[in-house]
Design an enzyme around this catalytic site. Structure first.
Site, PDB file in Angstrom:
ATOM      1  N   ASP A  32       0.825  -1.210   0.000  1.00  0.00           N
ATOM      2  CA  ASP A  32       0.000   0.000   0.000  1.00  0.00           C
ATOM      3  C   ASP A  32       0.861   1.263   0.000  1.00  0.00           C
ATOM      4  O   ASP A  32       2.002   1.252   0.472  1.00  0.00           O
ATOM      5  CB  ASP A  32      -0.848   0.059   1.276  1.00  0.00           C
ATOM      6  CG  ASP A  32      -1.957  -0.984   1.282  1.00  0.00           C
ATOM      7  OD1 ASP A  32      -2.029  -1.799   0.351  1.00  0.00           O
ATOM      8  OD2 ASP A  32      -2.745  -0.971   2.246  1.00  0.00           O
ATOM      9  N   HIS A 171       3.858  -2.141   3.068  1.00  0.00           N
ATOM     10  CA  HIS A 171       3.760  -0.769   2.544  1.00  0.00           C
ATOM     11  C   HIS A 171       5.036  -0.419   1.801  1.00  0.00           C
ATOM     12  O   HIS A 171       6.131  -0.553   2.367  1.00  0.00           O
ATOM     13  CB  HIS A 171       3.551   0.226   3.694  1.00  0.00           C
ATOM     14  CG  HIS A 171       2.222   0.060   4.364  1.00  0.00           C
ATOM     15  ND1 HIS A 171       1.981  -0.939   5.274  1.00  0.00           N
ATOM     16  CD2 HIS A 171       1.059   0.744   4.215  1.00  0.00           C
ATOM     17  CE1 HIS A 171       0.709  -0.855   5.671  1.00  0.00           C
ATOM     18  NE2 HIS A 171       0.127   0.153   5.053  1.00  0.00           N
TER      19      HIS A 171
HETATM   20 ZN   LIG Z   1      -2.561   3.288   3.148  1.00  0.00          ZN
END
Ligand SMILES: [Zn+2]
Length: 213
Positions: A32, A171
């Site tokens: 992400d 991430h």
């Molecule tokens: Zn996010």
């Protein structure tokens, strides 16, 4: 909702995709908050080394700023999903603003996969967006973005919670880079040793285009 593996009640309430097929020894790595020129290319190098394909939930604003990094991850054969234009919190954003922000990101990302930032989305937003998107939550959140956690702890979370069909969140952001880049190769090797295969989350974007023709 923000523990490593959310409970059944949360999953029942927020009807979304939390986990894929429990009978298949397959996991789904997701990243992400990118694309990031500092972190995404390094992530792609690691994934290439193991010939693993993943799904990147991109922030529209970052795609606009770094189109060449977005193009790079597409060229490497990874799937992409929508993570809103401005990384909005659904709970504190009004309905129309939230939907418009998703639509703005969609023009750049063009995917039927949507992951609400922070997993925070109201029932009303969720219901409306489910018409056009598959809402992808997660089965295992590594918490790689937390500076209080070490790469060892992140690796431990993955080993403890991963199971058949797990959707795992990392991430590709500067905040998570230290934990993520150090853990990712170890995690892939461990998962392979446990017999897991890797897959992208299927995106039915193309099907929808065909249906609307
Ligand atoms: Zn996010």
């Amino acid at each position: 909702m923000f523990i490593e593996q959310s409970n059944r009640l949360i999953r029942l309430l927020w009807r979304a995709t939390w986990r894929k097929d429990a009978h298949s020894r397959t996991v789904y790595l997701t990243f992400d908050d990118g694309p990031s020129p500092e972190v995404t290319p390094k992530t792609l190098q690691i994934l290439d080394r193991y010939n693993v394909k993943a799904t990147f939930f991109c922030v529209g604003d970052n795609v606009q700023k770094h189109p060449e990094v977005f193009a790079l991850l597409r060229a490497h054969g990874h799937a992409v999903g929508n993570h809103t234009m401005h990384h909005l919190k659904g709970f504190s954003t009004d309905f129309n603003t939230y939907l418009n922000d998703v639509a703005q990101a969609d023009r750049l990302i063009q995917s039927r996969l949507l992951r609400p930032p922070y997993g925070r989305i109201t029932f009303k937003q969720l219901r409306a967006l489910r018409v056009n998107y598959e809402i992808i939550m997660w089965d295992v959140i590594t918490r790689d973005y937390n500076p209080k956690l070490s790469p060892d702890k992140i690796f431990h979370i993955i080993k403890r919670y991963t199971r058949n069909g797990s959707i795992i969140v990392f991430h590709d952001s500067c905040k998570a880079a230290h934990n993520m880049l150090e853990t990712l190769p170890k995690a892939i090797e461990w998962l392979q040793a446990q017999g897991y295969g890797f897959s992208v989350i299927p995106d039915h974007h193309q099907d929808i285009i065909l249906k609307t023709l």
